[in-house]
Design a protein around this motif. Structure first.
Motif, PDB file in Angstrom:
ATOM      1  N   ASN A 325       0.091  -3.626   1.179  1.00 51.08           N
ATOM      2  CA  ASN A 325       1.015  -2.506   0.966  1.00 51.08           C
ATOM      3  C   ASN A 325       0.484  -1.251   1.654  1.00 51.08           C
ATOM      4  O   ASN A 325       0.464  -1.170   2.871  1.00 51.08           O
ATOM      5  CB  ASN A 325       1.282  -2.264  -0.524  1.00 51.08           C
ATOM      6  N   ASP A 326       0.006  -0.296   0.874  1.00 57.55           N
ATOM      7  CA  ASP A 326      -0.463   0.971   1.461  1.00 57.55           C
ATOM      8  C   ASP A 326      -1.858   0.876   2.066  1.00 57.55           C
ATOM      9  O   ASP A 326      -2.303   1.809   2.750  1.00 57.55           O
ATOM     10  CB  ASP A 326      -0.472   2.071   0.390  1.00 57.55           C
ATOM     11  N   TYR A 327      -2.579  -0.247   1.819  1.00 59.47           N
ATOM     12  CA  TYR A 327      -3.959  -0.361   2.295  1.00 59.47           C
ATOM     13  C   TYR A 327      -4.083  -1.588   3.190  1.00 59.47           C
ATOM     14  O   TYR A 327      -3.814  -2.720   2.761  1.00 59.47           O
ATOM     15  CB  TYR A 327      -4.929  -0.477   1.116  1.00 59.47           C
ATOM     16  N   THR A 328      -4.463  -1.357   4.432  1.00 55.85           N
ATOM     17  CA  THR A 328      -4.592  -2.468   5.383  1.00 55.85           C
ATOM     18  C   THR A 328      -6.046  -2.797   5.707  1.00 55.85           C
ATOM     19  O   THR A 328      -6.320  -3.733   6.444  1.00 55.85           O
ATOM     20  CB  THR A 328      -3.857  -2.133   6.686  1.00 55.85           C
TER      21      THR A 328
END
Length: 341
Positions: A325-328
């Motif tokens: 999601n917001d963290y890759t």
């Protein structure tokens, strides 16, 4: 999954802890051969099974796995015509009884608190009450064939006991005699092989009739079967041979019954192994204070207060981890000895 990755993750150490929680050899085998699955639905099913076992253990305690053994080798020998020992047959009866009790235990919990997966496995366990009863009627808990196994065996053993009693009475009369006592090393009755004998001093051999069966290490004592009990000892030997033949007949009859139930019993072993494995996972989860995760196939990972399962809980520092999601990406920092691998 690649073995190197599993080794890096210390997966074998987790499996070792899991095996220790299994109650039977069957559950231990299931634990030892389990590997992570890439199939999401299979993973969900495994987790549900563990959760059901966790609930069952919390509500009613451990399932009654006592007595259940890996009887596969004995069953295969029975099927090909071998005669099983009394101990092997006892293991079969105990395992059959254990399976029946586990089935009833899970069924009773399921009536009040549904355990759909565990109940689905438990209800397939075949009951072999007639085989159980037949074996327990012949073999006691120590693995000995009982007198009640057959009328013939009871009669043989009754005559054996009477014969042994008569021999002892005869020999006791002899060793109480003052003329005989002076020739004895000790006023006792003992056995050499299956013959009742008394210990005679070497120097009185020529004065004492009978058969010498043994002598002491020093040669000072001869173990002699007095002539007065030779015929009685011979009769005991005949009776013991008859006893062995009758026991063999009983074991063959019980083995044939076990062979008839072999397919059901082999299937029971598979089912019981799965159930024991589920309980082992539940007990390990309790020990680790683990919670059931919610799985997804969207490549999203969120862990709250995650702990390394091999570090004592009082020492480990829980961490939150989120990826997707917001963290890759994720950066792991700390000193060189901080375990960043």
């Amino acid at each position: 999954m690649d073995d190197k990755i599993l080794h890096t993750l210390e997966y074998p150490k987790i499996i070792h802890k899991l095996v220790q929680h299994a109650a039977t050899p069957l559950g231990q085998v299931e634990a030892e051969r389990t590997v992570p699955s890439p199939d999401l639905e299979e993973v969900k099913t495994r987790l549900q099974m563990t959760d059901e076992a966790y609930k069952a253990d919390r509500l009613k305690g451990a399932a009654p796995f006592a007595g259940i053994a890996n009887i596969r080798p004995a069953l295969r020998r029975a099927v090909i015509g071998g005669t099983l020992s009394a101990h092997e047959l006892l293991d079969i009866a105990l395992t059959a009884r254990g399976g029946r009790r586990v089935k009833r235990h899970i069924g009773q919990i399921h009536e009040d608190d549904p355990l759909p997966l565990m109940q689905g496995i438990a209800e397939m366990i075949a009951e072999n009450k007639e085989l159980e009863d037949a074996i327990f009627a012949c073999i006691d808990e120590q693995g000995d064939v009982m007198d009640s196994a057959s009328p013939e065996l009871a009669a043989i053993r009754r005559e054996l006991r009477n014969g042994e009693s008569r021999i002892r009475e005869k020999l006791e009369q002899m060793i109480r005699s003052a003329s005989v006592q002076k020739m004895l090393q000790d006023a006792i009755i003992t056995l050499r092989g299956d013959r009742y004998v008394i210990p005679v001093k070497q120097e009185y051999r020529s004065h004492f009739g009978g058969i010498v069966h043994d002598q002491s290490g020093s040669g000072a004592t001869l173990f002699i079967e007095p002539e007065a009990v030779v015929a009685m000892n011979n009769r005991l030997r005949e009776l013991k041979a008859s006893e062995a033949r009758e026991i063999e007949k009983i074991l063959q009859r019980l083995t044939a019954l076990a062979a008839e139930a072999a397919k059901d019993l082999e299937l029971n072993l598979d089912l019981l192994g799965k159930l024991d494995f589920a309980y082992a996972k539940a007990r390990l989860a309790h020990e680790m204070r683990a919670t059931q995760p919610r799985m997804n196939d969207r490549g999203f990972l969120k862990l709250r207060r995650a702990r390394h399962p091999l570090i004592p809980s009082e020492q480990v520092v829980p961490v939150d981890v989120e990826l997707g999601n917001d963290y890759t990406a994720i950066i792991i920092t700390g000193p060189n000895t901080g375990g960043k691998r």
